[in-house]
Every structure is written in structure tokens, then in C-alpha cells.
Design a protein around this motif. Structure first.
Motif, PDB file in Angstrom:
ATOM      1  N   LYS A 157      -0.050   4.576  -0.409  1.00 51.59           N
ATOM      2  CA  LYS A 157      -0.785   5.502  -0.139  1.00 51.59           C
ATOM      3  C   LYS A 157       0.021   6.396   1.084  1.00 51.59           C
ATOM      4  O   LYS A 157       0.280   5.503   2.022  1.00 51.59           O
ATOM      5  CB  LYS A 157      -2.125   5.252  -0.063  1.00 51.59           C
ATOM      6  CG  LYS A 157      -2.946   6.697   0.254  1.00 51.59           C
ATOM      7  CD  LYS A 157      -4.388   6.410   0.241  1.00 51.59           C
ATOM      8  CE  LYS A 157      -4.974   7.916   0.441  1.00 51.59           C
ATOM      9  NZ  LYS A 157      -6.323   7.857   0.545  1.00 51.59           N
ATOM     10  N   THR A 158      -0.095   7.550   0.957  1.00 54.00           N
ATOM     11  CA  THR A 158       0.683   8.195   2.153  1.00 54.00           C
ATOM     12  C   THR A 158       0.116   9.522   2.386  1.00 54.00           C
ATOM     13  O   THR A 158      -0.586   9.791   1.562  1.00 54.00           O
ATOM     14  CB  THR A 158       2.106   8.455   2.057  1.00 54.00           C
ATOM     15  OG1 THR A 158       2.786   8.951   3.079  1.00 54.00           O
ATOM     16  CG2 THR A 158       2.677   9.236   0.784  1.00 54.00           C
ATOM     17  N   LEU A 159       0.193  10.023   3.656  1.00 52.13           N
ATOM     18  CA  LEU A 159      -0.424  11.446   3.538  1.00 52.13           C
ATOM     19  C   LEU A 159       0.530  12.232   3.828  1.00 52.13           C
ATOM     20  O   LEU A 159       1.827  12.376   4.029  1.00 52.13           O
ATOM     21  CB  LEU A 159      -1.083  11.470   4.986  1.00 52.13           C
ATOM     22  CG  LEU A 159      -2.280  10.167   5.075  1.00 52.13           C
ATOM     23  CD1 LEU A 159      -2.767  10.194   6.582  1.00 52.13           C
ATOM     24  CD2 LEU A 159      -3.192  10.522   4.323  1.00 52.13           C
ATOM     25  N   ASP A 212       0.944  -1.135  -0.114  1.00 53.26           N
ATOM     26  CA  ASP A 212       0.030  -0.123   0.043  1.00 53.26           C
ATOM     27  C   ASP A 212       0.932   1.410   0.179  1.00 53.26           C
ATOM     28  O   ASP A 212       1.500   1.521   1.020  1.00 53.26           O
ATOM     29  CB  ASP A 212      -0.887  -0.080   1.198  1.00 53.26           C
ATOM     30  CG  ASP A 212      -1.935   1.260   1.011  1.00 53.26           C
ATOM     31  OD1 ASP A 212      -2.029   1.451   0.090  1.00 53.26           O
ATOM     32  OD2 ASP A 212      -2.520   1.454   2.328  1.00 53.26           O
ATOM     33  N   ARG A 247      -4.506   4.327   9.329  1.00 53.49           N
ATOM     34  CA  ARG A 247      -4.356   3.183   8.398  1.00 53.49           C
ATOM     35  C   ARG A 247      -3.130   3.373   7.481  1.00 53.49           C
ATOM     36  O   ARG A 247      -2.460   2.320   7.202  1.00 53.49           O
ATOM     37  CB  ARG A 247      -5.617   3.220   7.370  1.00 53.49           C
ATOM     38  CG  ARG A 247      -5.855   1.994   6.403  1.00 53.49           C
ATOM     39  CD  ARG A 247      -7.043   2.311   5.347  1.00 53.49           C
ATOM     40  NE  ARG A 247      -6.503   3.475   4.467  1.00 53.49           N
ATOM     41  CZ  ARG A 247      -5.962   3.511   3.476  1.00 53.49           C
ATOM     42  NH1 ARG A 247      -5.346   2.097   3.265  1.00 53.49           N
ATOM     43  NH2 ARG A 247      -5.929   4.207   2.541  1.00 53.49           N
ATOM     44  N   CYS A 248      -2.796   4.387   7.033  1.00 54.47           N
ATOM     45  CA  CYS A 248      -1.485   4.906   6.422  1.00 54.47           C
ATOM     46  C   CYS A 248      -0.142   4.618   7.038  1.00 54.47           C
ATOM     47  O   CYS A 248       0.659   4.107   6.513  1.00 54.47           O
ATOM     48  CB  CYS A 248      -1.529   5.932   5.726  1.00 54.47           C
ATOM     49  SG  CYS A 248      -2.966   6.106   4.219  1.00 54.47           S
ATOM     50  N   HIS A 249      -0.440   5.143   8.366  1.00 53.30           N
ATOM     51  CA  HIS A 249       0.908   5.147   9.116  1.00 53.30           C
ATOM     52  C   HIS A 249       0.657   4.322  10.284  1.00 53.30           C
ATOM     53  O   HIS A 249       0.473   5.220  11.637  1.00 53.30           O
ATOM     54  CB  HIS A 249       1.408   6.490   9.487  1.00 53.30           C
ATOM     55  CG  HIS A 249       1.728   7.274   8.150  1.00 53.30           C
ATOM     56  ND1 HIS A 249       2.603   6.819   7.337  1.00 53.30           N
ATOM     57  CD2 HIS A 249       0.694   8.167   7.276  1.00 53.30           C
ATOM     58  CE1 HIS A 249       2.565   7.596   6.222  1.00 53.30           C
ATOM     59  NE2 HIS A 249       1.331   8.478   6.449  1.00 53.30           N
ATOM     60  N   GLU A 260      -7.692   7.631   8.494  1.00 53.12           N
ATOM     61  CA  GLU A 260      -6.829   7.437   7.500  1.00 53.12           C
ATOM     62  C   GLU A 260      -5.387   7.452   7.696  1.00 53.12           C
ATOM     63  O   GLU A 260      -4.530   6.811   7.358  1.00 53.12           O
ATOM     64  CB  GLU A 260      -7.131   8.768   6.134  1.00 53.12           C
ATOM     65  CG  GLU A 260      -6.388   8.670   5.268  1.00 53.12           C
ATOM     66  CD  GLU A 260      -7.312   7.535   4.093  1.00 53.12           C
ATOM     67  OE1 GLU A 260      -6.650   7.175   2.927  1.00 53.12           O
ATOM     68  OE2 GLU A 260      -8.167   6.867   4.301  1.00 53.12           O
ATOM     69  N   TYR A 261      -5.176   8.524   8.633  1.00 58.16           N
ATOM     70  CA  TYR A 261      -3.784   8.555   9.432  1.00 58.16           C
ATOM     71  C   TYR A 261      -3.362   7.148  10.050  1.00 58.16           C
ATOM     72  O   TYR A 261      -2.481   6.584   9.894  1.00 58.16           O
ATOM     73  CB  TYR A 261      -3.813   9.797  10.307  1.00 58.16           C
ATOM     74  CG  TYR A 261      -2.437   9.784  11.258  1.00 58.16           C
ATOM     75  CD1 TYR A 261      -1.143   9.803  10.707  1.00 58.16           C
ATOM     76  CD2 TYR A 261      -2.552   9.735  12.654  1.00 58.16           C
ATOM     77  CE1 TYR A 261      -0.124   9.884  11.402  1.00 58.16           C
ATOM     78  CE2 TYR A 261      -1.628   9.848  13.488  1.00 58.16           C
ATOM     79  CZ  TYR A 261      -0.297   9.746  12.686  1.00 58.16           C
ATOM     80  OH  TYR A 261       0.809   9.916  13.651  1.00 58.16           O
TER      81      TYR A 261
END
Length: 177
Positions: free
Chosen positions: A108-110, A106, A156-158, A153-154
Motif C-alpha cells: 500500500k502506498t499513498l 505491504d 505507517r506506509c512510508h 497512514e503516512y
């Protein structure tokens, strides 16, 4: 209607252009570049696309490969057995299966601003999303649900970054007591 001046002109041979290079250039543009290295190396330009794919064990027309069987009213099964195509290049099929079985990371990053925003909101308000919506750092006037979505989202991504952040918040509270 009269013809244009250019179409009336007699065609002359251009000695300054290399016809062989021109032909190669047009052929290169006509044939698209195949991205997959294995398929590109096994591709035979003298054969048709259907023939090339058939030799690799791939399907040119999925409607022919997996036809929809027509149901009959009497229930009689009709066997439309086609001759099995001979796969002369099975290594391509195995390579494609190996690549497909690999899990895609994955990616995807923020943005750093969004991470900082989420950390500030969690630091100041814990799980109170209504208070987060009224916070002065909520520049874009996000609703509580939008803020919750950004924080999720934060998470989930990190996930490791989030766990370390939550642990760092819990550590000073234990020292105060």
C-alpha cells in the motif's frame, strides 16, 4: 404456435469449419486456467478434480477432510477412522507451504499529493490537529481526526520517508539556537 423459420430449416453439415479445432476451443473454455504453475503442471485432465487434489495432498471437500465430530450424551467416543489417502505428488504441498510462509510485502502506498499534504501539516503545525483543520491548505475541510488518520497512514506506509522528514525538520531548529 407456429415454429420459427430457423428451426424449420434442415441442418446441413458445414464443410468449412474444422470440427477438431472447434472441440479444442470448447474444451479450453470449459476447463478454467489454473493460476499456480506447479498445480497446473501436475494436473491430469483424465482424472477428476477430487482425484487430482487428493494426489497433491489437497482437500476437495473440507467437510469430509475435517468432519465435525458429533457429541454423544453418554460420552462414548466413536472413532470413524478413514483410510489415509496416499499423496503421490507431495512436492506441490511443500511448494504451497513455502509460498504461504513467505511474508507478503505491504504494497500500500499513498499518492504524492497526500504525502505533500501530510508533510505541510506537520511542518506548519507539528501535532496540533485542530490548527491543521483550520489551515488554508485543508481544501477538503478534513476534521482533526481525519487529518490525524491521514498522517498516521503516512507514518505507517512510508516509515523511513517519515523519519527522514522529521529529522530534516529537527536539524534547522538546532542550528538556530
Amino acid at each position: 404456435m407456429p415454429k420459427t423459420k430457423q428451426s424449420k430449416r434442415r441442418k446441413r453439415f458445414d464443410y468449412n469449419t474444422d470440427r477438431k479445432k472447434l472441440k479444442k476451443k470448447f474444451l479450453k473454455k470449459a476447463n478454467p486456467r489454473i493460476e499456480h504453475a506447479q498445480i497446473r503442471n501436475a494436473w491430469d485432465n483424465n482424472k477428476s478434480m477430487a482425484r487430482n487434489l487428493q494426489e497433491m495432498g489437497l482437500s476437495f471437500d473440507p467437510n469430509r477432510t475435517l468432519p465435525i465430530k458429533k457429541q454423544t450424551l453418554l460420552g462414548g467416543d466413536t472413532d470413524d477412522r478413514r483410510p489415509a489417502h496416499i499423496v503421490t505428488k507431495p512436492y506441490i504441498l511443500t511448494k504451497l507451504q513455502e509460498e504461504a510462509s513467505l511474508q507478503e510485502k505491504d504494497s500500500k502506498t499513498l499518492s504524492s499529493d497526500l504525502i505533500e499534504y501530510a508533510q505541510h501539516m506537520i511542518r506548519e503545525h507539528k501535532d496540533n490537529y485542530k490548527a491543521m483543520a483550520r489551515d488554508e491548505k485543508n481544501y477538503y475541510q478534513d476534521t482533526p481526526k481525519q487529518i490525524k488518520r491521514k498522517i498516521n497512514e503516512y507514518k505507517r506506509c512510508h516509515p523511513q520517508h517519515y523519519e527522514a522528514f522529521v529529522n530534516s525538520l529537527a536539524a534547522p531548529e538546532a542550528m538556530d539556537q
